[in-house]
Design a protein around this motif. Structure first.
Motif, PDB file in Angstrom:
ATOM      1  N   LEU A  69      -6.524  -1.298  -3.909  1.00  0.00           N
ATOM      2  CA  LEU A  69      -5.899  -2.356  -3.106  1.00  0.00           C
ATOM      3  C   LEU A  69      -6.755  -2.780  -1.892  1.00  0.00           C
ATOM      4  O   LEU A  69      -6.955  -3.984  -1.677  1.00  0.00           O
ATOM      5  CB  LEU A  69      -4.501  -1.917  -2.648  1.00  0.00           C
TER       6      LEU A  69
ATOM      7  N   SER B 100       1.821   2.136  -3.420  1.00  0.00           N
ATOM      8  CA  SER B 100       0.709   2.179  -4.369  1.00  0.00           C
ATOM      9  C   SER B 100       0.898   3.250  -5.433  1.00  0.00           C
ATOM     10  O   SER B 100       0.447   3.081  -6.577  1.00  0.00           O
ATOM     11  CB  SER B 100      -0.611   2.393  -3.628  1.00  0.00           C
ATOM     12  N   HIS B 101       1.592   4.361  -5.097  1.00  0.00           N
ATOM     13  CA  HIS B 101       1.830   5.398  -6.112  1.00  0.00           C
ATOM     14  C   HIS B 101       2.760   4.874  -7.210  1.00  0.00           C
ATOM     15  O   HIS B 101       2.640   5.277  -8.370  1.00  0.00           O
ATOM     16  CB  HIS B 101       2.414   6.654  -5.458  1.00  0.00           C
TER      17      HIS B 101
ATOM     18  N   LEU C 118       2.802   1.706  -8.194  1.00  0.00           N
ATOM     19  CA  LEU C 118       1.938   0.840  -9.014  1.00  0.00           C
ATOM     20  C   LEU C 118       1.091   1.680  -9.960  1.00  0.00           C
ATOM     21  O   LEU C 118       0.821   1.265 -11.097  1.00  0.00           O
ATOM     22  CB  LEU C 118       1.040  -0.011  -8.107  1.00  0.00           C
ATOM     23  N   ASN C 119       0.657   2.865  -9.514  1.00  0.00           N
ATOM     24  CA  ASN C 119      -0.090   3.752 -10.416  1.00  0.00           C
ATOM     25  C   ASN C 119       0.754   4.133 -11.615  1.00  0.00           C
ATOM     26  O   ASN C 119       0.280   4.127 -12.756  1.00  0.00           O
ATOM     27  CB  ASN C 119      -0.511   5.022  -9.667  1.00  0.00           C
TER      28      ASN C 119
ATOM     29  N   HIS D  46      -4.523   2.725  -7.247  1.00  0.00           N
ATOM     30  CA  HIS D  46      -4.227   1.644  -6.305  1.00  0.00           C
ATOM     31  C   HIS D  46      -4.484   2.011  -4.848  1.00  0.00           C
ATOM     32  O   HIS D  46      -4.712   1.127  -4.023  1.00  0.00           O
ATOM     33  CB  HIS D  46      -2.776   1.170  -6.495  1.00  0.00           C
ATOM     34  N   GLN D  47      -4.445   3.311  -4.522  1.00  0.00           N
ATOM     35  CA  GLN D  47      -4.742   3.695  -3.133  1.00  0.00           C
ATOM     36  C   GLN D  47      -6.166   3.266  -2.749  1.00  0.00           C
ATOM     37  O   GLN D  47      -6.449   2.989  -1.576  1.00  0.00           O
ATOM     38  CB  GLN D  47      -4.602   5.213  -2.954  1.00  0.00           C
TER      39      GLN D  47
ATOM     40  N   TYR E  34       0.845  -1.209   0.000  1.00  0.00           N
ATOM     41  CA  TYR E  34       0.000   0.000   0.000  1.00  0.00           C
ATOM     42  C   TYR E  34       0.878   1.257   0.000  1.00  0.00           C
ATOM     43  O   TYR E  34       0.555   2.233  -0.678  1.00  0.00           O
ATOM     44  CB  TYR E  34      -0.916  -0.010   1.217  1.00  0.00           C
TER      45      TYR E  34
END
Length: 343
Positions: free
Chosen positions: A294, A226-227, A229-230, A290-291, A223
């Protein structure tokens, strides 16, 4: 798009995500209560409540606290772990069909667990704290093979090749597992067969304690990333322009996905398609950020495995199906739907 419109979309997505997370949490609690009352020995709500309050019989306490509750907690943890692992793999590979089971990562983990069983049959599944480490070695081996054969210099990971290589690796490792199971005696064979189908039989609090650190440490780490993954879901050039070392970040995230998949497989066996379905449904519900995606994927994964296990314990009166069989009955058609749609 001006700043005001962007902020308004962000506000609406956040509001929708909170709403979806609240609904899923409520559904998960509902399934949890239903699951408490399901199984070979029925416990009605009054019996469950009186047992929780310490007024149940010895038999009720044994069923609830030593058999049913740890199994349900394991189902929730495994569902969350597999869902987040699938979300990370899909983000890294930019391939919506990526799943730890389809790519062969689960097969690698299962193979090493099987080898450990053959090497030390007297401690078969006796030490749940060692199994995740062995499974991690197997999943890393699978991931290494897939990465090497899917990587093309100048292009990075090739999404379509990655999927095909993963399917081939999964088939090869599964074939080796089948050959090795022929060395087992009938009792060991039955246990390994149930394990390979994703059975949660025999789960106790030791298994919960063995799995909990992997889930509690790795999911917050994912998590936190997550940025990244974005950015990976869009294109690598944007991340490089922002100063990120994307190859290094991919390795960190890949190790996180392997750790989640391997620990889940080591404890729960080969439960497939959760890592495929949960992120897909989560994106449809709250969008690709993703924030928001997830937490929704983790809740959906927990819901799928817990519901699958509850159905597996209730569908037949004289025996129990492995939870992985029920989840696969839902996941296989969904995978075919996505495969056809991806054309």
């Amino acid at each position: 798009m001006n700043v005001q419109s962007f902020n308004e979309i962000h506000r609406l997505r956040k509001k929708n995500s909170i709403k979806v997370i609240s609904i899923l949490t409520f559904l998960l609690l509902g399934i949890f209560l239903i699951s408490l009352n399901s199984g070979a020995m029925r416990l009605n709500p009054v019996g469950v409540w009186s047992t929780i309050m310490g007024e149940g019989t010895f038999k009720q306490e044994t069923v609830l606290f030593r058999l049913r509750l740890p199994r349900m907690v394991i189902a929730v943890l495994i569902g969350a772990g597999l869902a987040i692992s699938g979300a990370v793999l899909q983000g890294i590979s930019k391939n919506g069909l990526a799943d730890p089971g389809i790519l062969g990562i689960n097969s690698g983990a299962s193979l090493v667990v099987l080898i450990m069983v053959i090497a030390a049959p007297s401690t078969l599944f006796a030490n749940p704290f060692v199994l995740p480490i062995g499974a991690l070695c197997g999943s890393c081996f699978s991931a290494f093979l897939i990465y090497v054969m899917s990587y093309k210099k100048g292009h990075g990971l090739m999404p379509t090749r990655m999927l095909l290589v993963g399917i081939a690796v999964a088939a090869a490792l599964s074939a080796v597992s089948v050959i090795l199971t022929l060395r087992l005696n009938p009792t060991e064979f039955d246990m390994v067969f149930e394990f390979s189908l994703g059975s949660l039989y025999g789960g106790n609090w030791d298994y919960v304690l063995a799995l909990l650190p992997w889930i509690c440490i790795i999911i917050p780490f994912v998590y936190y990333k997550s940025h990244i993954l974005n950015i990976l879901s869009l294109n690598d050039s944007t991340g490089i322009a922002l100063g990120y070392s994307l190859e290094k970040e991919k390795i960190y995230l890949l190790l996180a996905a392997l750790g989640l998949a391997a620990s889940s497989v080591a404890i729960g066996g080969g439960i497939g398609f959760v890592g495929l379905m949960a992120p897909h449904i989560a994106r449809k519900l709250v969008g690709p950020k993703h924030q928001y995606m997830l937490p929704v994927a983790a809740l959906l994964g927990s819901l799928l495995v817990l519901a699958g296990d509850t159905i597996a314990r209730s569908i037949l009166s004289n025996t129990e199906l492995p939870a992985g069989v029920v989840v696969s009955m839902l996941g296989a058609p969904y995978f075919l739907y996505l495969l056809i749609k991806s054309k």
